[in-house]
Design a protein around this motif. Structure first.
Motif, short mmCIF file in Angstrom:
data_model
loop_
_atom_site.label_atom_id
_atom_site.label_comp_id
_atom_site.label_asym_id
_atom_site.label_seq_id
_atom_site.Cartn_x
_atom_site.Cartn_y
_atom_site.Cartn_z
N ILE A 24 17.92 10.58 0.57
CA ILE A 24 17.58 9.48 -0.34
C ILE A 24 16.82 8.39 0.40
N ILE A 25 15.76 7.88 -0.25
CA ILE A 25 15.11 6.65 0.18
C ILE A 25 15.39 5.59 -0.88
N LEU A 26 15.88 4.43 -0.46
CA LEU A 26 16.32 3.36 -1.36
C LEU A 26 15.41 2.15 -1.19
N ASP A 27 15.02 1.55 -2.33
CA ASP A 27 14.25 0.30 -2.31
C ASP A 27 14.85 -0.60 -3.38
N PHE A 28 15.54 -1.68 -2.94
CA PHE A 28 16.20 -2.53 -3.93
C PHE A 28 15.44 -3.85 -4.17
N THR B 284 5.97 0.98 -5.50
CA THR B 284 5.19 1.71 -4.51
C THR B 284 6.01 2.76 -3.78
N THR B 285 7.29 2.47 -3.51
CA THR B 285 8.12 3.41 -2.75
C THR B 285 8.26 4.75 -3.47
N PRO C 110 0.82 -1.22 0.00
CA PRO C 110 0.00 0.00 0.00
C PRO C 110 0.85 1.27 0.00
N VAL C 111 0.41 2.26 -0.75
CA VAL C 111 1.08 3.56 -0.76
C VAL C 111 1.08 4.16 0.65
N ASP C 112 -0.02 3.97 1.39
CA ASP C 112 -0.12 4.54 2.74
C ASP C 112 0.93 3.95 3.68
N LEU C 113 1.32 2.70 3.46
CA LEU C 113 2.36 2.08 4.30
C LEU C 113 3.68 2.82 4.12
N ILE C 114 4.09 3.05 2.88
CA ILE C 114 5.36 3.74 2.62
C ILE C 114 5.25 5.20 3.04
N ARG C 115 4.06 5.79 2.86
CA ARG C 115 3.88 7.17 3.30
C ARG C 115 4.11 7.30 4.80
N ARG C 116 3.60 6.35 5.57
CA ARG C 116 3.81 6.40 7.02
C ARG C 116 5.28 6.25 7.36
N ILE C 117 5.97 5.36 6.69
CA ILE C 117 7.41 5.20 6.93
C ILE C 117 8.14 6.51 6.66
N HIS D 82 6.20 5.89 -5.78
CA HIS D 82 4.84 6.46 -5.82
C HIS D 82 4.57 7.25 -4.54
N ALA D 83 4.84 6.65 -3.39
CA ALA D 83 4.60 7.33 -2.11
C ALA D 83 5.51 8.54 -1.95
N CYS D 84 6.77 8.40 -2.34
CA CYS D 84 7.73 9.50 -2.22
C CYS D 84 7.30 10.70 -3.05
N LEU D 85 6.85 10.46 -4.27
CA LEU D 85 6.37 11.55 -5.14
C LEU D 85 5.18 12.27 -4.52
N ASN D 86 4.24 11.49 -3.97
CA ASN D 86 3.05 12.09 -3.38
C ASN D 86 3.38 12.92 -2.14
N VAL D 87 4.25 12.38 -1.27
CA VAL D 87 4.59 13.10 -0.04
C VAL D 87 5.42 14.35 -0.37
#
Length: 611
Positions: free
Chosen positions: A385-389, A395-396, A367-374, A398-403
């Motif tokens: 930087i937030i990294l997702d390998f 999703t990571t 969920p986008v909301d999960l990454i948004r909360r993180i 997506h959430a970063c762009l929105n926040v």
């Protein structure tokens, strides 16, 4: 190295040759293949990252955002020199070890075959290593996958960095032990239980599984966690309002237990009620209690209009009681390790379907909301930087762009996703997606397009402006073989020294001819700079003071250098460099003869880097 940063000779011996170490009984977590997994993490990379301009989105506004298509262990190694200790937050959702197959290969042997061929990325698709429950290495295979990658991840985190790892109950206990070893047991922040909202999925024979977990570890004790904003349920308790907004009140007198005057005498003092009465804190049975603060703090609250007096009936009499005001605006709450207030996996599926016109292009997105909360928990600053390998559907990003759009902080994302072949039976394949990495890229392209549409609707005169208030993009890179050929010549024992020398010279000539035939200046720039510690969002400007060679000044957020990728360095360039003796100068080995190399070394010393 140990968690304290000291060299561990025994572990070093294991990497060089496990037979050098005689194991003794001690408390440790061991599995088959652990030493090899560690060696894989520290084996130098033979790869590079190649810019894919065609699939990039608004690259001129990427500002360090990038999506890498490639196997993640080798991709992480490519990033290590430039991005070491530069990542603020890592979120990963590795494959859960459910007994099904998962993509996993840590082999990169350029002298035998290309990497893509080795892991099976051909017209038929990607080879997938078997990890069925009948395999004796069921847990070991998964641990080898995660261990080597976490070893590199820790090096990428800055001192105030933090990592979140999604996992289910199959491996959460093993993952905790691995993370204790990699990050240190004292850096364990917590294990968050998350309600998935899908009780029919991932069930067991007896108990239905409705949760998964987030393991949270810090790089060091310097890590700080932010509070979370209040949600609608929390806001209900803010039942009062004035010109400054909604607020609640709490008694100024300490009410927890029998807090007496002698416990904290500095918190026992008189305060003046609205009618002039002098009030002291008294407990329910009349004992002398105490306030929640001292005199100076009380005066500060009073000056800031955060003290409220109320008349309260007690035993038939009205008495003044003093309260502290807490406004909703700006307040946060301490995060819990139970996240049951987020919309779960069904919402995540709906979100991605909305982006892809109701098509189900990805199974089980986060969920986008999960990454948004993180992201809300991590104290990000501009350019962090937030990294997702294990990027999956992306999703990571997506959430970063929105926040970023919501709060104006310019976080950067780096995503890595293996180009895993999509089965022809899947709806995603029928929608035109051949690889999962295609979905990762396309999803975030659509997110940016959606943001641009919202911005244009909000600003009708957008066409007359230089740019909208929020504009962003990302660059796409692909993992590929190094542009620089590796020397794997071996002399023939039956030939003479002169014959072998002639064979070596011929081999070198053929390698150089191959290099010249395949040279791509842009890719060589990227590879040389990346391996010399420059981030890929560097700025490049030509130095006009050099008349005989194309010399460029390179800058990223932390360092700068001069670089020349010409095949010959002219004598005039040596003279021109005298005015730049304080700058690092990078050039190709083949561009220098012995005399020029000596002269450059004499002029620049350690600031000369020959590649």
């Amino acid at each position: 190295f140990t968690v304290e940063g000291k060299l561990n000779p025994e572990e070093l011996k294991k990497i060089i040759d496990p037979d050098l170490v005689k194991e003794t009984e001690r408390f440790e977590f061991k599995w088959f293949g652990k030493s090899e997994a560690k060696r894989n993490a520290f084996t130098p990379s033979k790869a590079t990252l190649v810019y894919d301009e065609e699939r990039s989105v608004n690259p001129e506004y990427a500002d360090g955002n990038m999506i890498i298509e490639g196997e993640n262990l080798e991709s992480l190694k490519c990033l290590l020199s430039a991005y070491r200790e530069q990542v603020k937050c890592i979120y990963i959702d590795p494959p859960y070890n459910t007994g099904k197959d998962f993509v996993y290969s840590d082999k990169w042997n350029e002298s035998i075959e290309t990497y893509w061929e080795h892991i099976g990325i051909t017209s038929e698709g990607i080879r997938v290593d078997s990890n069925g429950e009948t395999n004796g290495r069921f847990h070991s295979n998964w641990l080898n996958l995660i261990f080597s990658r976490l070893l590199i991840a820790r090096q990428l985190l800055c001192d105030t960095g933090i990592i979140f790892i999604s996992i289910d109950s199959n491996e959460v206990h093993h993952l905790r032990k691995v993370c204790d070893e990699v990050f240190g047991e004292t850096n364990f922040i917590g294990c968050i239980s998350r309600s998935t909202g899908t009780p029919t999925g991932g069930g067991f024979e007896i108990l239905v599984n409705e949760i998964d977990y987030l393991l949270v570890y810090s790089k060091s004790e310097l890590v700080k966690i932010k509070g979370l904003p209040f949600n609608e349920n929390d806001e209900v308790i803010y039942d009062q309002e004035d010109e400054n907004g909604k607020y609640l009140t709490r008694p100024l007198r300490r009410t927890g237990g029998e807090d007496r005057r002698e416990d904290r005498p500095s918190m026992f003092f008189e305060v003046e009620a609205p009618n002039g009465d002098k009030i002291v804190p008294l407990g329910p049975t009349g004992y002398e209690s105490r306030w929640i603060c001292g005199k100076d703090k009380y005066k500060e609250l009073l000056d800031n209009k955060l003290i409220e007096w109320k008349k309260v009936k007690k035993n038939g009499d009205e008495k003044w009681q003093v309260y502290q005001k807490f406004y909703l605006d700006g307040r946060t709450k301490q995060p819990s390790n139970l996240w049951d207030d987020l919309e779960g996996n069904k919402k995540a599926t709906r979100d991605i379907r909305d982006l892809f016109d109701t098509k189900k292009v990805f199974d089980s997105p986060k969920p986008v909301d999960l990454i948004r909360r993180i992201i809300q928990l991590v104290p990000f600053e501009n350019s962090d930087i937030i990294l997702d390998f294990f990027a999956g559907s992306g999703t990571t990003a997506h959430a970063c762009l929105n926040v970023n759009k919501a709060d104006g902080v310019q976080r950067r994302f780096v995503l890595i996703q293996v180009p895993e072949k999509i089965s022809e039976e899947k709806e995603a394949y029928q929608a035109g997606f051949n690889k999962i990495s295609d979905i990762t890229i396309e999803r975030n392209k659509r997110v940016i397009q959606k943001i641009e549409k919202e911005e244009s609707e909000k600003q009708p005169d957008l066409l007359t402006q230089d740019k909208p208030s929020f504009i962003t993009g990302f660059k796409v890179y692909k993992l590929a073989k190094s542009n620089f050929p590796r020397i794997d010549f071996a002399p023939d024992p039956v030939k003479t020294e002169e014959e072998n020398l002639a064979l070596l010279n011929k081999y070198i000539e053929e390698k150089e001819a191959m290099f010249l035939a395949m040279i791509d200046e842009k890719n060589i720039f990227d590879e040389v700079l990346l391996k010399n510690g420059f981030m890929l969002n560097y700025f490049k400007t030509q130095e006009v003071s050099f008349s005989k060679n194309n010399v460029f000044r390179i800058k990223d957020n932390f360092k700068e250098c001069l670089i020349c990728m010409d095949m010959t360095i002219e004598k005039q360039t040596l003279k021109d460099l005298e005015a730049h003796k304080e700058s690092i100068f990078i050039c190709l080995e083949r561009s220098l003869d012995t005399t020029m190399k000596w002269n450059l070394k004499h002029l620049l010393g350690e600031k000369l880097i020959v590649f």
